[in-house]
Design a protein around this motif. Structure first.
Motif, PDB file in Angstrom:
ATOM      1  N   ARG A 107       0.823  -1.208   0.000  1.00  0.00           N
ATOM      2  CA  ARG A 107       0.000   0.000   0.000  1.00  0.00           C
ATOM      3  C   ARG A 107       0.865   1.270   0.000  1.00  0.00           C
ATOM      4  O   ARG A 107       0.533   2.256  -0.642  1.00  0.00           O
ATOM      5  CB  ARG A 107      -0.936  -0.003   1.204  1.00  0.00           C
ATOM      6  N   ASN A 108       1.971   1.254   0.726  1.00  0.00           N
ATOM      7  CA  ASN A 108       2.826   2.436   0.770  1.00  0.00           C
ATOM      8  C   ASN A 108       3.462   2.728  -0.582  1.00  0.00           C
ATOM      9  O   ASN A 108       3.575   3.887  -0.982  1.00  0.00           O
ATOM     10  CB  ASN A 108       3.916   2.283   1.833  1.00  0.00           C
ATOM     11  N   GLN A 110       2.177   1.877  -3.461  1.00  0.00           N
ATOM     12  CA  GLN A 110       1.072   2.397  -4.278  1.00  0.00           C
ATOM     13  C   GLN A 110       0.781   3.849  -3.929  1.00  0.00           C
ATOM     14  O   GLN A 110       0.560   4.673  -4.812  1.00  0.00           O
ATOM     15  CB  GLN A 110      -0.184   1.554  -4.119  1.00  0.00           C
ATOM     16  N   ASN A 111       0.791   4.188  -2.637  1.00  0.00           N
ATOM     17  CA  ASN A 111       0.562   5.579  -2.224  1.00  0.00           C
ATOM     18  C   ASN A 111       1.604   6.511  -2.833  1.00  0.00           C
ATOM     19  O   ASN A 111       1.272   7.584  -3.342  1.00  0.00           O
ATOM     20  CB  ASN A 111       0.612   5.716  -0.698  1.00  0.00           C
ATOM     21  N   TYR A 112       2.865   6.110  -2.768  1.00  0.00           N
ATOM     22  CA  TYR A 112       3.921   6.961  -3.319  1.00  0.00           C
ATOM     23  C   TYR A 112       3.736   7.157  -4.819  1.00  0.00           C
ATOM     24  O   TYR A 112       3.799   8.284  -5.331  1.00  0.00           O
ATOM     25  CB  TYR A 112       5.314   6.382  -3.042  1.00  0.00           C
ATOM     26  N   THR A 114       1.061   6.818  -6.606  1.00  0.00           N
ATOM     27  CA  THR A 114      -0.157   7.592  -6.859  1.00  0.00           C
ATOM     28  C   THR A 114       0.119   9.079  -6.689  1.00  0.00           C
ATOM     29  O   THR A 114      -0.309   9.900  -7.516  1.00  0.00           O
ATOM     30  CB  THR A 114      -1.296   7.131  -5.927  1.00  0.00           C
ATOM     31  N   CYS A 115       0.830   9.436  -5.637  1.00  0.00           N
ATOM     32  CA  CYS A 115       1.194  10.850  -5.424  1.00  0.00           C
ATOM     33  C   CYS A 115       2.113  11.352  -6.533  1.00  0.00           C
ATOM     34  O   CYS A 115       1.947  12.473  -7.022  1.00  0.00           O
ATOM     35  CB  CYS A 115       1.869  11.037  -4.067  1.00  0.00           C
ATOM     36  N   GLY A 172       5.862   6.642   0.949  1.00  0.00           N
ATOM     37  CA  GLY A 172       4.452   6.342   0.723  1.00  0.00           C
ATOM     38  C   GLY A 172       3.671   6.117   1.997  1.00  0.00           C
ATOM     39  O   GLY A 172       2.448   5.998   1.978  1.00  0.00           O
ATOM     40  N   PRO A 174       1.722   7.136   5.006  1.00  0.00           N
ATOM     41  CA  PRO A 174       1.026   8.369   5.397  1.00  0.00           C
ATOM     42  C   PRO A 174       1.564   8.983   6.681  1.00  0.00           C
ATOM     43  O   PRO A 174       1.644  10.200   6.799  1.00  0.00           O
ATOM     44  CB  PRO A 174      -0.429   7.921   5.566  1.00  0.00           C
TER      45      PRO A 174
END
Length: 181
Positions: A107-108, A110-112, A114-115, A172, A174
């Motif tokens: 998830r991290n 993917q978060n990075y 995505t940002c 990533g 949060p």
């Protein structure tokens, strides 16, 4: 956690003995929060996974640097239980066997990404080649290729896969982004 996993995967590099595989699955699952249940009747648990992995000929696949083996690990099913894709676990398990070859996904990461896509769309479009973060239409070879293009685009081929994993995970996360604010 990193040192403990390094010691464990060094002591037990092979994947032919269920007990050794179980120790690696348990440790990785707990320390990297891969969300495989310890006990569950309706979905695969750590014991089910440890029982399945020795039959997959992982040692040869890891020696060969097979990218497809990550998909095999993530989609191996247990008869009579829910079908669950364990992609994050599979990338981490492969990575701990060959940190030079297998970037991790979670998830991290993917978060990075995505940002990055949101803030630097032109750059993203140049190296992503249509990779869709929100789609389930890709597997590990496609993710691996994205990471190779990412490293090349930003001129960081000399950065190890393991160092890139740590960077993407931290950036990533949060809670680490909030700490930077």
């Amino acid at each position: 956690a990193e040192d403990a996993l390094a010691d464990l995967f060094t002591c037990y590099p092979n994947n032919t003995h269920e007990a050794q595989v179980l120790m690696k699955v348990l440790a990785l699952n707990d320390l990297y929060s891969t969300q495989i249940p310890l006990r569950a009747r309706d979905r695969p648990n750590v014991f089910d996974i440890a029982k399945c992995l020795p039959a997959l000929n992982l040692d040869q696949a890891f020696r060969d640097g097979s990218l497809e083996i990550v998909n095999v690990i993530s989609t191996t099913q247990v008869p009579g239980k829910k079908i669950i894709n364990r992609f994050s676990f599979a990338t981490k398990y492969a990575s701990w066997h060959r940190q030079d070859r297998y970037p991790m996904w979670d998830r991290n990461v993917q978060n990075y990404l995505t940002c990055l896509r949101k803030l630097h769309r032109t750059d993203w479009d140049r190296f992503s080649r249509g990779f869709k973060l929100s789609s389930n239409d890709w597997g590990y070879p496609e993710f691996h290729a994205l990471m190779i293009r990412f490293r090349a685009y930003y001129g960081i081929e000399a950065v190890s896969v393991k160092s890139l994993d740590k960077f993407l995970w931290l950036r990533g996360n949060p809670s680490s982004r909030e700490a930077d604010s």
